[in-house]
Each structure stands twice: as C-alpha cells, then as structure tokens.
Design an enzyme around this catalytic site. Structure first.
Site, mmCIF file in Angstrom:
data_model
loop_
_atom_site.group_PDB
_atom_site.id
_atom_site.type_symbol
_atom_site.label_atom_id
_atom_site.label_comp_id
_atom_site.label_asym_id
_atom_site.label_seq_id
_atom_site.Cartn_x
_atom_site.Cartn_y
_atom_site.Cartn_z
ATOM 1 N N GLU A 221 -76.312 -16.042 53.394
ATOM 2 C CA GLU A 221 -77.470 -16.349 54.242
ATOM 3 C C GLU A 221 -77.764 -17.842 54.398
ATOM 4 O OE1 GLU A 221 -80.639 -14.032 52.520
ATOM 5 O OE2 GLU A 221 -79.724 -12.151 53.105
ATOM 6 N N ASP A 273 -73.950 -12.845 55.866
ATOM 7 C CA ASP A 273 -75.263 -13.172 56.462
ATOM 8 C C ASP A 273 -75.820 -11.978 57.238
ATOM 9 O OD1 ASP A 273 -77.537 -14.688 57.147
ATOM 10 O OD2 ASP A 273 -76.329 -16.462 57.555
ATOM 11 N N GLU A 336 -73.740 -4.602 54.154
ATOM 12 C CA GLU A 336 -75.022 -4.051 53.662
ATOM 13 C C GLU A 336 -75.637 -3.134 54.711
ATOM 14 O OE1 GLU A 336 -77.592 -7.245 52.370
ATOM 15 O OE2 GLU A 336 -75.941 -8.340 51.445
HETATM 16 C C1 XIL Z 1 -82.063 -6.764 48.198
HETATM 17 C C2 XIL Z 1 -82.103 -5.620 47.212
HETATM 18 O O1 XIL Z 1 -81.660 -4.457 47.854
HETATM 19 C C3 XIL Z 1 -83.500 -5.433 46.671
HETATM 20 O O2 XIL Z 1 -83.489 -4.486 45.621
HETATM 21 C C4 XIL Z 1 -84.042 -6.757 46.141
HETATM 22 O O3 XIL Z 1 -85.387 -6.598 45.757
HETATM 23 C C5 XIL Z 1 -83.940 -7.834 47.202
HETATM 24 O O4 XIL Z 1 -82.604 -7.941 47.634
HETATM 25 N N1 XIL Z 1 -79.527 -9.363 51.793
HETATM 26 C C6 XIL Z 1 -78.799 -9.426 50.645
HETATM 27 C C7 XIL Z 1 -79.120 -8.509 49.520
HETATM 28 O O5 XIL Z 1 -77.823 -10.161 50.596
HETATM 29 O O6 XIL Z 1 -78.899 -9.108 48.289
HETATM 30 C C8 XIL Z 1 -80.532 -8.011 49.582
HETATM 31 O O7 XIL Z 1 -80.728 -7.018 48.581
HETATM 32 C C9 XIL Z 1 -80.811 -7.464 50.956
HETATM 33 C C10 XIL Z 1 -80.676 -8.541 51.994
#
Ligand code: XIL
Length: 614
Positions: A221, A273, A336
């Site tokens: 990010e 990202d 993700e």
């Molecule tokens: C999130 C987790 O899922 C949560 O449990 C935590 O509280 C915050 O982070 N982008 C990312 C991840 O790269 O690490 C994030 O994960 C979601 C957004």
C-alpha cells in the site's frame, strides 16, 4: 363457478401465496452461530421465490389478475420481479472443491488464523485451498514489536500447520505504513539507520523463513489515495508519505525488494495494494513495477488486493489486468479478495442480494480464468462471513455455519451464474429524508434534530477501516443542514491536505443531476474536528458555516450550506457523507462513505444517495 367467481378465488389464492412467501423469505441473518435450515448446504435447495416474484396460481395465469398490492420487503434492492432460480441445476458441479475446480488455472488461497487449525474449519480449508496468507500475525508489529526481539511462536505454528497439511505459505507483509509498531522506521536518526532497521526486520522475518515461504508481499500500500500519474511518468510523486519515505526516501521500495531478495533468494516478491481496479491507481502501480523491473530490481509480481463490492466495475478489473500484462516478466496475484454485498449491514442479506453477489463472483472469476496465464494465485481474505474483517457486508463464500453460499457455487459454476441477472450491477441508491427545521449552527444538538433520521456512514473505501459515524439532514428555505456524529478515538489534523485530516465531508447535488460529473450546483464541503472549513469543487463558499465540538467518543459537526434552489417539501436532491480518519501520525488511514463505494466517487454525483425534503 362462473368466471367472475373464479377470478376472485384465484386472486385470493394469489394474495395468500404472496403473503406466505413474504414471511418465508424474510431477510436471512447469517451472522449467528445457529444453523438455519434456509442455508443448508444441499444441492436440492428449493428455489427461493421472493415476495416480488409473481406467483402462478390456479386456475390459469391468463385469468388471474396480478395483485397490485403485493407486499415488498423493505430492504429489497430493486422493485423488478425476481426470477425464480433453478438452484438444483446451478448447484450441480463436477468439482468437489475450489482448489480442484481451479487446479489448471491458478492457486486458490485463504487467510491463516488460529481458527483454521481444528474442527470443521480445518476440514473446509484443507479441502478448498492450496495456499495460506497469515491475516495479521506476520505484520511488522507482530513479528518485531520490540526492536531486536522477533516473535516466532505463532508463525512457527503456522509453518508447522502448513507443512503437516501440504499448504503453501504466502508471507504478508514486510514494509507497510500500518500495523508496524511504534519504532520501526520512525526511530532512526538518519537514512542509514532506517535502512539498517529495514534490513534487520526483513532478515529476521523473510530471512528466518527463507526456503519455506513461497512468496512475499514485500511492500504494501505505498501509493497515495487519489494520486494520478504525472505526465512525466514519475510514479515516486504518487507515493504515500510514510515512516519509510520520511526516514529512507522515495527509493525505500526498491531497497526493500533488494533486501528481501538477499534474505530469501528463492521467494517470489510482490508489490501489494488496494483499489488497483481503479484506472488511475493501476496506472501508477504499473509504472512503478515496470520501472523497477526494467532497472533489474528483483520484483516478480503485483498483488491486487481485491476488496471489492457488488458495484465494482468488472470492466476496470479487466482493464487493469490488461495493463499489468504488458509489463514483461510480471505476474499478478489476487491477494485479498472479498466482495461486499452493496447496501447491507449486520451481515444480513436476502436471496436476491445473495444472488447478486454470486453473479458478481462468477463474472469476476471468468475474467480471472481468461487471464490464467498471468495470474499466479487468487487468495480470498477469509472463507466465512462472520469472521471476515468486513463481516457486516457478508463478503465471502461460506456463511457462519460453513454452509456454502450462492457465491461458492458461482465460483465453481461461473458460466451458469454469469449468464444470470442484468449485465451491469447498479449501485444501490439509498433513499433518505431531510426533516424540516432550523438548527442553530453551534455544535449543540437542538431539539429540532430529533425529527431527523440518523444514517450510518460505514462503507469502507480504503483497505483499512477506521472512524465511522452517523449523519442527519435538515432543511429550510435558506439552508441545507447536516449533523455528523463521528466515533473516533484519535483526533489529528497534522496533514497539510485537509482531506487527510480527521474531518467530515458533505456532498450536495441540489438538482439531483445524477451525472458522473458535477453540474454547476454540486458541491463538496469539508469541516475538520476543530471547525476548520475547506472545499472541493463548490458553486460558492458564501454563507457556508460549520461548528465542530468534541464528544466523549469523537466529535460532532453541524454544518449549513445555503440553498441555491427554491426549496420546498418533496424536492429530491443528491447527497453523500464522508468521514476521513487520520492516525496519530497525521496519515489518513480510512475513508467511510454513506452511499458511494469507490474512492473516485467524490467526483461522481451519480454514486450519491437521494434525499427528499420532508
Ligand atoms: C486486515 C485484517 O484482516 C484485520 O484483521 C486487521 O484488523 C486489519 O488488517 N489490506 C491488507 C491487510 O494488506 O493486511 C488488511 O488486513 C486488509 C487490507
């Protein structure tokens, strides 16, 4: 029976049937722990007609008048008739699991947390996924909360679990502005020391598991929200200001990749990202990765996080993949993935909303399949809704009881589901009301506000989710008023960009032009928690007033914008509300919106809600 009597009987039958169906089809609550028969994982699930579908009563359809007073569920997303789906056929599949269905395409992944190490969760995960990403436990603050002390207990447990069960591990993440503790990169006295901190961290994590972790999100990010690639192509101008840009400089990204390669020479290295479906951000990422690759920096791929909603533009997703495809030697992983059901809360959805999500997933996976040569892995950010970081909007393939949702069958049977429903899934336009009244703009809640409804501002726009709150609207002949109540434990206005300070934004489209660009009356009005006003594009600043006060749990803002049209009851306007959330270091970490779902929607009145002056 004569014909008239037959028609009356038929009408009554139809009305009774409709009412019965309405009761059966009440909103599903899939957030609880108790198994419900409506979500049983059976392939013979009966079609779930909804209250809006027209029943076909006896004797014949031609003689049957359609009841005009069909009850409609209040949260029904559209008044159009719902097709009755042939679930039996839709659920028929030659595959027994996700990973089996995609074995010729790409790896299928989910997140690792403790809950997948035992019981039914373990069985489901092992059956369906090839690869795991630790959700939180390998983030910098977890691995090295105290300088020099690495915590391997949880990560060792995960590695053993992966090894015992034949799972691959993807590492997440090494250099990030968030969840990185309070010293790493921030406590260094100069660039050299900051590079040493980064080197020690990467060695201690990626180096420690070298040969065991297949791939890494090296930098997470790094691109600033709202940035656009300048004409000279210099992507470094688009970077988020972080502890690493401040301590090392704009070259921290390539340094991190070099350090990761030295520490774990066999690992594939990713830049990861969010919002990479959005063209402006995709262009910056493509420029960054292409530039680094051409200069010999060891980078293997782009991680497209994929925190989507059912209104995300699939066309944009496809275009971004096309853009990344042009970079020689670069792979893409969807890192993700989750798809929020647009317009729901508390994890509750009805049959039609579940189907909307399923159709979106099917079309998305068809795009992924077409790009299988480019895509190395598709990782879902979890598997069941209730433990998802976005549980409120039920974004995953299984419900709380591990029953497969329509989305699961859709990912297995993409073509069948992709063919259903409208070609374009439209954004839900919330219909709101503004009460009539004249509050004093002093930050105090005058009695007249009690007649206005509080609307939640809780749609997350950035990957992380911070402060949320509510907004009420009021109007009189002279002004449009809003009262924001924000829950935010940390208030900060250090950032020189006012939109990155803790602040609220009121978006107003007095003509309800519903266009993708502002007409001459549309405006963006911002106020931070200390009453400082600032503006995006506005028709005029004259007469805009606001007052903020701190509350025990955050802050409240009362704001008035002069009426630029003749206001009377029944007038419909476009409106939206945003909450910007800064962390204690002055970096914006979250944006929440009332109706819009995309970062770029601050420029797009067609994505805002509609409000009727009462
Ligand atoms: C999130 C987790 O899922 C949560 O449990 C935590 O509280 C915050 O982070 N982008 C990312 C991840 O790269 O690490 C994030 O994960 C979601 C957004």
């Amino acid at each position: 029976m004569n014909k008239t009597v037959r028609i009356v009987v038929a009408w009554l039958l139809a009305a009774i049937l409709v009412m019965g169906l309405t009761a059966c089809n009440s909103t599903k609550d899939n957030s609880g722990d108790t198994p419900t028969s409506t979500t049983a994982p059976t392939d013979t699930k009966a079609p779930e007609p909804t209250a809006t579908s027209t029943p076909v009563p006896e004797p014949t359809a031609t003689e049957t008048p359609t009841p005009t007073n069909t009850p409609t569920p209040t949260n029904s997303p559209s008044p159009t008739p719902t097709p009755a789906y042939d679930y039996e056929t839709l659920h028929k599949t030659e595959y027994t699991s996700l990973k089996e269905a995609y074995k010729d395409y790409f790896l299928i992944g989910t997140i690792y947390t403790n809950i997948i190490t035992s019981g039914k969760d373990k069985d489901l995960v092992l059956a369906n996924y090839d690869i795991i990403t630790p959700e939180n436990l390998m983030k910098p603050e977890e691995m090295q909360r105290v300088q020099g002390t690495f915590k391997y207990t949880e990560s060792d447990k995960m590695m053993a679990y992966a090894q015992d069960n034949g799972l691959i591990v993807h590492g997440h993440t090494l250099a990030w502005h968030s969840q990185s503790g309070n010293w790493l990169g921030t406590s260094a006295k100069d660039r050299e020391e900051a590079i040493e901190q980064l080197r020690a961290h990467i060695n201690g994590v990626a180096g420690h598991y070298a040969g065991q972790i297949y791939s890494w999100d090296v930098v997470n990010e790094a691109i600033r929200d709202g940035a656009t690639l300048p004409a000279d192509g210099d992507w470094t101008k688009c970077l988020r200001e972080t502890q690493w840009t401040k301590s090392i400089g704009l070259d921290y990204i390539e340094i991190a990749f070099q350090l990761a390669h030295e520490a774990a020479p066999d690992a594939k290295l990713y830049y990861n990202d969010y919002n990479l479906d959005q063209p402006a951000k995709a262009k910056i990422a493509a420029a960054m990765v292409a530039d680094m690759k051409s200069r010999g920096i060891p980078i293997d791929g782009i991680g497209m996080q994929g925190h989507y909603s059912t209104t995300t533009s699939l066309d944009n997703v496809r275009k971004s993949l096309d853009m990344f495809r042009k970079i020689d030697g670069i792979k893409v992983s969807v890192s993700e993935l989750d798809v929020q059901i647009n317009g729901i809360s508390k994890g509750k959805y009805d049959g039609e909303q579940e189907m909307t999500q399923a159709i979106f997933y099917a079309r998305l996976f068809n795009i992924y399949k077409e790009n299988a040569d480019l895509i190395e892995r598709v990782t879902f950010w979890g598997y069941k809704d209730n433990t998802s970081w976005r549980a409120e909007s039920a974004p995953l393939l299984f419900d709380a009881n591990l029953n497969p949702k329509e989305a699961y069958y859709a990912v297995l049977n993409t073509d069948a589901y992709a063919a259903l429903g409208p070609q374009e899934i439209k954004l839900t336009t919330k219909k709101l009301e503004a009460a009539k009244g004249t509050p004093v703009i002093d930050g105090e809640v005058d009695d007249c506000w009690s007649s206005a409804t509080a609307y939640e501002i809780n749609i997350p726009i950035m990957a992380s989710q911070g402060a949320s709150g509510t907004v009420k609207y009021m109007w009189d002949e002279n002004n449009f008023y809003a009262l924001f109540d924000v829950k935010d434990g940390v208030l900060n206005k250090d950032n020189s960009n006012t939109y990155e300070q803790d602040s609220i934004e009121l978006f107003l489209d007095p003509n309800n032009c519903k266009d993708s660009t502002y007409d001459k009356l549309c405006g963006q009005y911002r106020c931070n928690y200390e009453s400082s006003l600032s503006y995006g594009t506005v028709p005029s600043r004259d007469g805009v007033t606001a007052q903020a006060v701190k509350t025990g749990t955050g802050y409240r803002v009362e704001i008035a914008v002069p009426m630029l049209i003749e206001a009377k009851a029944g007038v419909v306007m476009g409106v939206d509300g945003h909450i910007n959330d800064a962390n204690d270091k002055g970096a914006r970490i979250s944006v929440m919106k009332l109706n819009a779902t995309q970062d770029s929607d601050y420029t797009n009145p067609s994505a805002w809600a509609e409000i009727t002056l009462k």
